[in-house]
Motif scaffolding. Sequence first.
Motif, PDB file in Angstrom:
ATOM      1  N   UNK A   6      16.281  13.215  -7.190  1.00 10.01           N
ATOM      2  CA  UNK A   6      14.884  13.347  -6.776  1.00 10.01           C
ATOM      3  C   UNK A   6      13.977  13.515  -7.999  1.00 10.01           C
ATOM      4  N   UNK A   7      12.986  12.632  -8.131  1.00 13.72           N
ATOM      5  CA  UNK A   7      12.075  12.780  -9.272  1.00 13.72           C
ATOM      6  C   UNK A   7      11.088  13.918  -9.004  1.00 13.72           C
ATOM      7  N   UNK A   8      10.669  14.588 -10.082  1.00  5.62           N
ATOM      8  CA  UNK A   8       9.671  15.658  -9.955  1.00  5.62           C
ATOM      9  C   UNK A   8       8.307  15.031  -9.674  1.00  5.62           C
ATOM     10  N   UNK A   9       7.620  15.527  -8.636  1.00  8.30           N
ATOM     11  CA  UNK A   9       6.288  15.030  -8.300  1.00  8.30           C
ATOM     12  C   UNK A   9       5.253  15.697  -9.202  1.00  8.30           C
ATOM     13  N   UNK A  10       4.358  14.914  -9.771  1.00 10.25           N
ATOM     14  CA  UNK A  10       3.341  15.538 -10.632  1.00 10.25           C
ATOM     15  C   UNK A  10       2.362  16.355  -9.775  1.00 10.25           C
ATOM     16  N   UNK A  11       1.834  17.416 -10.363  1.00 11.74           N
ATOM     17  CA  UNK A  11       0.893  18.280  -9.651  1.00 11.74           C
ATOM     18  C   UNK A  11      -0.421  17.525  -9.444  1.00 11.74           C
ATOM     19  N   UNK A  12      -0.988  17.654  -8.266  1.00 13.38           N
ATOM     20  CA  UNK A  12      -2.236  16.961  -7.951  1.00 13.38           C
ATOM     21  C   UNK A  12      -3.257  17.967  -7.462  1.00 13.38           C
ATOM     22  N   UNK A  13      -4.519  17.687  -7.804  1.00 15.30           N
ATOM     23  CA  UNK A  13      -5.619  18.505  -7.294  1.00 15.30           C
ATOM     24  C   UNK A  13      -6.404  17.642  -6.329  1.00 15.30           C
TER      25      UNK A  13
END
Length: 134
Positions: A6-13
Amino acid sequence: MRLQDEPDLPAQINIVPMIDVIFAILTFFIMSTLFLTRSEGLPVNLPKAATANQQQVPEKVTITVDEKGEVSLNRQPILVNSLAEQIRNLAGSNSEVVVIINADERVGHGKVVAVMDQVRQVKGAKLAIATQKQ
């Protein structure tokens, strides 16, 4: 056991809710300023007149007190004692006259008070003292 696939999801605002809040606040301020308008009288249907858009503009008179203490009325030299009479003559039938005093900062306080006293003797005269913005 941890999955490595599972790839790490980038943080989103997410700014959509913030935009909604800003618009709600903006709408509140716009609506509240509409109710802050001051009404001078009760709402009535006013009659029509041919001279309705003519406004009485008060006469403007300028009194200058230079650094030597010499007094001028609309750039004409004048004695302090005759100021009230001359202002009445300039005002004529106009009930309101705005008298602007341009006094040099080095002029004595007593001279300016004497000029103001003469202006106060004219009925309907409004006094203004000219200054410079710093």
